[in-house]
Write a protein that holds these residues in place. Structure first.
Motif, PDB file in Angstrom:
ATOM      1  N   TRP A  87       0.799  -1.232   0.000  1.00 51.73           N
ATOM      2  CA  TRP A  87       0.000   0.000   0.000  1.00 51.73           C
ATOM      3  C   TRP A  87       0.832   1.282   0.000  1.00 51.73           C
ATOM      4  CZ3 TRP A  87       0.719   3.229   4.046  1.00 51.73           C
ATOM      5  CH2 TRP A  87       1.016   2.718   5.311  1.00 51.73           C
ATOM      6  N   PRO A  88       2.052   1.361   0.576  1.00 53.10           N
ATOM      7  CA  PRO A  88       2.796   2.617   0.461  1.00 53.10           C
ATOM      8  C   PRO A  88       3.090   3.019  -0.985  1.00 53.10           C
ATOM      9  CG  PRO A  88       3.697   1.306   2.251  1.00 53.10           C
ATOM     10  CD  PRO A  88       2.735   0.414   1.513  1.00 53.10           C
ATOM     11  N   ALA A  89       3.492   2.047  -1.820  1.00 53.38           N
ATOM     12  CA  ALA A  89       3.752   2.361  -3.225  1.00 53.38           C
ATOM     13  C   ALA A  89       2.469   2.797  -3.922  1.00 53.38           C
ATOM     14  CB  ALA A  89       4.351   1.143  -3.934  1.00 53.38           C
ATOM     15  N   ARG A  90       1.376   2.130  -3.615  1.00 59.32           N
ATOM     16  CA  ARG A  90       0.085   2.498  -4.215  1.00 59.32           C
ATOM     17  C   ARG A  90      -0.372   3.876  -3.745  1.00 59.32           C
ATOM     18  NH1 ARG A  90      -2.013  -1.802  -6.792  1.00 59.32           N
ATOM     19  NH2 ARG A  90      -0.922  -3.770  -6.426  1.00 59.32           N
ATOM     20  N   LEU A  91      -0.096   4.199  -2.474  1.00 56.72           N
ATOM     21  CA  LEU A  91      -0.457   5.518  -1.960  1.00 56.72           C
ATOM     22  C   LEU A  91       0.317   6.610  -2.688  1.00 56.72           C
ATOM     23  CD1 LEU A  91      -1.846   7.369   0.112  1.00 56.72           C
ATOM     24  CD2 LEU A  91       0.069   6.901   1.664  1.00 56.72           C
ATOM     25  N   GLY A  92       1.625   6.391  -2.902  1.00 57.84           N
ATOM     26  CA  GLY A  92       2.410   7.376  -3.632  1.00 57.84           C
ATOM     27  C   GLY A  92       1.872   7.615  -5.031  1.00 57.84           C
ATOM     28  N   ASN A  93       1.516   6.536  -5.716  1.00 60.21           N
ATOM     29  CA  ASN A  93       0.937   6.678  -7.062  1.00 60.21           C
ATOM     30  C   ASN A  93      -0.385   7.425  -7.023  1.00 60.21           C
ATOM     31  OD1 ASN A  93       3.066   5.289  -8.251  1.00 60.21           O
ATOM     32  ND2 ASN A  93       2.069   3.296  -8.032  1.00 60.21           N
ATOM     33  N   LEU A  94      -1.236   7.106  -6.042  1.00 57.93           N
ATOM     34  CA  LEU A  94      -2.536   7.766  -5.943  1.00 57.93           C
ATOM     35  C   LEU A  94      -2.391   9.257  -5.660  1.00 57.93           C
ATOM     36  CD1 LEU A  94      -4.697   5.176  -3.958  1.00 57.93           C
ATOM     37  CD2 LEU A  94      -5.031   5.911  -6.318  1.00 57.93           C
ATOM     38  N   ILE A 110       5.316  14.485  -7.792  1.00 61.40           N
ATOM     39  CA  ILE A 110       5.551  15.489  -6.755  1.00 61.40           C
ATOM     40  C   ILE A 110       5.840  14.817  -5.419  1.00 61.40           C
ATOM     41  CG2 ILE A 110       4.555  17.417  -5.487  1.00 61.40           C
ATOM     42  CD1 ILE A 110       5.198  18.037  -8.406  1.00 61.40           C
ATOM     43  N   VAL A 111       5.076  13.774  -5.106  1.00 66.56           N
ATOM     44  CA  VAL A 111       5.205  13.071  -3.838  1.00 66.56           C
ATOM     45  C   VAL A 111       6.092  11.847  -4.019  1.00 66.56           C
ATOM     46  CG1 VAL A 111       3.973  11.847  -1.997  1.00 66.56           C
ATOM     47  CG2 VAL A 111       2.928  13.838  -3.094  1.00 66.56           C
ATOM     48  N   ARG A 112       7.054  11.677  -3.129  1.00 67.19           N
ATOM     49  CA  ARG A 112       7.880  10.472  -3.120  1.00 67.19           C
ATOM     50  C   ARG A 112       7.652   9.737  -1.814  1.00 67.19           C
ATOM     51  NH1 ARG A 112      14.220  10.956  -2.814  1.00 67.19           N
ATOM     52  NH2 ARG A 112      13.876  10.639  -0.585  1.00 67.19           N
ATOM     53  N   VAL A 113       7.258   8.489  -1.885  1.00 69.71           N
ATOM     54  CA  VAL A 113       7.036   7.666  -0.705  1.00 69.71           C
ATOM     55  C   VAL A 113       8.174   6.653  -0.608  1.00 69.71           C
ATOM     56  CG1 VAL A 113       5.511   6.037   0.455  1.00 69.71           C
ATOM     57  CG2 VAL A 113       4.535   7.941  -0.838  1.00 69.71           C
ATOM     58  N   ASP A 114       8.938   6.716   0.473  1.00 66.62           N
ATOM     59  CA  ASP A 114      10.004   5.747   0.733  1.00 66.62           C
ATOM     60  C   ASP A 114       9.474   4.716   1.725  1.00 66.62           C
ATOM     61  OD1 ASP A 114      11.942   7.001  -0.861  1.00 66.62           O
ATOM     62  OD2 ASP A 114      12.430   8.416   0.742  1.00 66.62           O
ATOM     63  N   LEU A 145      -3.888  14.210  -6.967  1.00 63.62           N
ATOM     64  CA  LEU A 145      -3.658  15.597  -6.570  1.00 63.62           C
ATOM     65  C   LEU A 145      -2.798  16.387  -7.553  1.00 63.62           C
ATOM     66  CD1 LEU A 145      -3.007  15.173  -2.734  1.00 63.62           C
ATOM     67  CD2 LEU A 145      -5.138  15.726  -3.894  1.00 63.62           C
ATOM     68  N   PHE A 146      -1.958  15.703  -8.343  1.00 66.24           N
ATOM     69  CA  PHE A 146      -0.990  16.418  -9.166  1.00 66.24           C
ATOM     70  C   PHE A 146      -1.016  15.975 -10.622  1.00 66.24           C
ATOM     71  CE2 PHE A 146       0.722  16.235  -4.815  1.00 66.24           C
ATOM     72  CZ  PHE A 146       0.708  17.596  -4.524  1.00 66.24           C
ATOM     73  N   ASP A 147      -2.142  15.438 -11.070  1.00 66.22           N
ATOM     74  CA  ASP A 147      -2.328  15.080 -12.482  1.00 66.22           C
ATOM     75  C   ASP A 147      -1.221  14.188 -13.018  1.00 66.22           C
ATOM     76  OD1 ASP A 147      -4.691  16.557 -12.682  1.00 66.22           O
ATOM     77  OD2 ASP A 147      -3.587  18.400 -13.100  1.00 66.22           O
ATOM     78  N   GLY A 148      -0.723  13.289 -12.182  1.00 69.78           N
ATOM     79  CA  GLY A 148       0.262  12.322 -12.622  1.00 69.78           C
ATOM     80  C   GLY A 148       1.701  12.789 -12.519  1.00 69.78           C
ATOM     81  N   GLU A 149       1.919  14.062 -12.158  1.00 69.77           N
ATOM     82  CA  GLU A 149       3.289  14.551 -12.018  1.00 69.77           C
ATOM     83  C   GLU A 149       3.903  13.992 -10.733  1.00 69.77           C
ATOM     84  OE1 GLU A 149       5.734  18.815 -12.029  1.00 69.77           O
ATOM     85  OE2 GLU A 149       3.536  18.763 -12.186  1.00 69.77           O
TER      86      GLU A 149
END
Length: 470
Positions: free
Chosen positions: A33-40, A51-55, A45-49
């Protein structure tokens, strides 16, 4: 940060989709789910750009005690960059703690981690954002409920965002539960600890919803004028605590005086009683929001639950932080970077030390003697055992030496993993620390609590525990 659930252990697609997947129950970060959260977050929120990086620094068997060390000593991928958000999800492992109904889990594990998150950016009242996630289902409903109650207490005490993902579909899954082999479509798995892709997808959407909901509430507050009052407006709708001193107090000696001098004599503090009173400017934004900064609330004291004890701790914490954050630039830099270690590293897929060769080279830098210890395991997620520094035989020994020390060493933290497999019964590792040279420096602030090492100290660590960690 979390255990094997958060790492994606056994995250599987439904078999009827005929998607090729790992044959063994191993961590699967891309599925978790962390990887999926980063993609979502980036898509919604950012139209696919990007912006958010989830480690995802989750590790199987990890509790918040281990993770607190990672935060305190800046062992994450970029030590110079403080995370904007920290998500903690250790429910499955902490439900397995033998002292679950005692004081250890809440007071030692959970609260210590919350304090470590605060310490990442001590001079900012609201950063980083700490989100507490309960992602534990499992066929341990009583223990799971206990952990949920602890997390609720933690979130209300520290004013944290709490996402109780386990309760979202738990009752539907339980109502439709048939037996231990039945697979539920909402979890893509049986009702166990390590669940399938359906569970991880649902967790990602649940956390995303809570994050967006917080933004929506903030925007609604602003649209109703609760926050948008302007810099010159007076917070007449709120009565500031009597111990907030005014800045225009004629008796105040200088700008570095503290808000509270340790007694309750309001005349000495120059307290104004009219509605135009404005407290300390550093607190004004939070006063406008309707409450003092929550970041200075101290840990819960199991021996003293009186209000005055917590009020005094709050004031002390505030004064200490204000003093440090108003100090020199070098001190502020040190605060943001946290505790500096002379020597620190650990094995993780997101660090430079994730395969045998990297570990061997790191150990060779300080190795002076080695008898049957070696870097072992596999960095690839589908291979076992995992990478680490391991004994190859009974009574194996190794010695390392740290030279050219620039900092006084006041403590040593050694991170070890214990096993619940039978071959580790009655196993121990003996660690001997030897001081080669002593510093003549003294630390007036820490001298009373400093550890006094003898020429040689030996500690024994058990290698076995009875309960499996996840």
């Amino acid at each position: 940060m979390g255990g094997s659930v958060t790492a994606g252990h056994d995250c599987r697609w439904p078999s009827w989709l005929n998607i090729k997947q790992n044959a063994r129950q191993v961590p699967f970060w891309d599925c978790a789910w962390p990887a999926r959260l980063g993609n979502l977050l980036n898509q919604v929120l950012f139209d696919g750009e990007s912006i958010v990086r989830v480690d995802n620094m989750a590790t199987g068997g990890q509790t918040s005690e281990f993770a607190a060390h990672i935060l305190q000593y800046r062992l994450f991928p970029d030590p110079e960059h403080t995370p904007d958000v920290v998500i903690s999800s250790f429910s499955a492992n902490e439900a397995k703690e033998t002292d679950l109904h005692g004081t250890r889990v809440y007071h030692h594990l959970m609260e210590s981690f919350a304090e470590a998150v605060r310490g990442l950016n001590p001079c900012a009242e609201d950063s980083p954002l700490h989100i507490v996630v309960d992602d534990f289902y499992g066929d341990m409903l009583n223990e799971a409920a206990k952990i949920t109650s602890y997390l609720y207490k933690l979130s209300t005490w520290y004013n944290l965002m709490f996402v109780n993902g386990a309760s979202v579909i738990k009752y539907k899954v339980l109502a439709e539960y048939e037996n231990h082999t039945s697979v539920h479509p909402l979890t893509s798995s049986t009702f166990g600890i390590h669940l399938g892709v359906g569970f991880h997808t649902g967790m990602a959407w649940t956390i995303l919803y809570n994050i967006i909901n917080a933004y929506v509430n903030l925007c609604n507050d602003e649209s109703f004028g609760i926050l948008d009052q302007g810099e010159d407006s007076q917070p007449s709708y709120i009565a500031p605590p009597h111990w907030f001193a005014t800045h225009n107090n004629s008796s105040k000696k200088n700008d570095t005086d503290m808000l509270y001098d340790g007694d309750h004599n309001s005349s000495q503090l120059g307290i104004s009683t009219n509605e135009s009173f404005v407290g300390d400017s550093t607190l004004l934004p939070s006063i406008k929001r309707g409450e003092p900064p929550f970041k200075y609330i101290g840990k819960m004291d199991i021996n003293n639950g009186q209000a005055i004890a917590y009020a005094n701790a709050y004031r002390t914490n505030y004064m200490d932080v204000k003093k440090l954050c108003n100090s020199s630039q070098s001190n502020r830099t040190l605060l943001v970077r946290g505790q500096r270690c002379e020597y620190s590293w650990f094995v993780n897929a997101l660090t430079p030390y994730k395969d045998r060769e990297q570990i061997r080279k790191k150990m060779d830098e300080i190795m002076v003697e080695n008898n049957n210890w070696a870097a072992t395991g596999f960095a690839k997620l589908h291979r076992h055992p995992n990478t680490g520094w391991s004994a190859l035989a009974n009574n194996a020994t190794f010695s390392v030496k740290l030279e050219n020390i620039t900092l006084d060493t006041r403590f040593v933290v050694l991170l070890t993993f214990r096993s619940y497999t039978k071959e580790f019964k009655r196993s121990k590792v003996a660690v001997t620390l030897r001081v080669m040279n002593r510093s003549n420096m003294t630390h007036h602030s820490d001298s009373e609590n400093a550890t006094s090492f003898n020429e040689s100290e030996t500690y024994e660590i058990d290698g076995y525990h009875q309960e499996p960690m996840r």
